[in-house]
Scaffold this motif. Structure first.
Motif, PDB file in Angstrom:
ATOM      1  N   TYR A  25      44.743  77.398  30.187  1.00 28.66           N
ATOM      2  CA  TYR A  25      45.014  78.835  30.141  1.00 28.66           C
ATOM      3  C   TYR A  25      45.454  79.371  31.498  1.00 28.66           C
ATOM      4  O   TYR A  25      46.438  80.102  31.610  1.00 28.66           O
ATOM      5  CB  TYR A  25      43.775  79.612  29.683  1.00 28.66           C
TER       6      TYR A  25
ATOM      7  N   GLY B 106      46.047  74.625  25.524  1.00 32.29           N
ATOM      8  CA  GLY B 106      44.729  75.222  25.722  1.00 32.29           C
ATOM      9  C   GLY B 106      44.133  75.729  24.427  1.00 32.29           C
ATOM     10  O   GLY B 106      42.931  75.585  24.176  1.00 32.29           O
TER      11      GLY B 106
ATOM     12  N   ARG C 200      38.888  75.849  31.547  1.00 33.68           N
ATOM     13  CA  ARG C 200      40.048  76.574  30.991  1.00 33.68           C
ATOM     14  C   ARG C 200      41.309  76.362  31.830  1.00 33.68           C
ATOM     15  O   ARG C 200      42.065  77.287  32.117  1.00 33.68           O
ATOM     16  CB  ARG C 200      39.762  78.063  30.851  1.00 33.68           C
TER      17      ARG C 200
END
Length: 183
Positions: free
Chosen positions: A91, A70, A88
């Motif tokens: 993450y 990430g 994302r």
């Protein structure tokens, strides 16, 4: 813990010495367990025999790898270049895998965390499926000029599959232990 069925009464010779009030020290016998009785095993004992902490540690490692991927995505490409970067995915998956792995490691200290670990691992599987859909969509629509990002997305997909398979094994073990505890 050892258990034994042993006679703990004072024998007649020792009783006579006590009653006679002699100043001599009575003969003492020390009793030892002659037969070990097995303790009853519960479902959590069977679960802990399978070493869920090892798989939990592997989950933590895959979570750290996912977080690293990430960070690489955030540094090397724009946010709108891929769905993986936009939402994302790396993450969120990394943090969830790390949390699930840590809870799996803490089962030795607190076996009551089985239901929490089961829930976290089910969430890991669900989120990994969503992330895999995003990544395969990115791979299908990928620009051939960004070959290095393609390799990184494939690596993220492999890390997700490894983490999801670890979560699936742990979910199976935890649901089996939870089902036999309540049943």
């Amino acid at each position: 813990m050892a258990c034994a069925d042993a006679d703990m009464r004072i024998t007649g010779d020792q009783q006579d010495l006590w009653e006679a009030g002699r100043s001599e020290k009575p003969i003492m016998k020390y009793y030892q367990a002659s037969e070990m009785l097995p303790s009853k095993k519960g479902p959590i004992d069977d679960l802990l025999q399978k070493q869920p902490a090892v798989l939990g540690s592997l989950q933590v490692v895959s979570g750290i790898l996912s977080l690293g991927v990430g960070i690489i995505f955030a540094v090397t490409q724009g946010m709108s270049m891929s769905l993986c970067g936009l939402f994302r995915v790396s993450y969120v998956n990394g943090i969830l895998f790390i949390c699930a792995g840590l809870v799996s490691n803490f089962l030795f200290m607190n076996p009551g965390l089985v239901s929490v670990s089961l829930t976290l691992n089910m969430g890991c599987i669900a989120l990994a499926v969503v992330a895999a859909i995003f990544i395969t969509t990115d791979l299908a629509l990928w620009n051939p000029d960004n070959y290095h990002h393609l390799q990184i997305e494939i690596m993220e997909l492999i890390v997700l599959l490894v983490g999801a398979s670890l979560s699936a094994v742990l979910c199976f073990w935890f649901s089996k232990a939870k089902g036999s505890k309540s049943g």
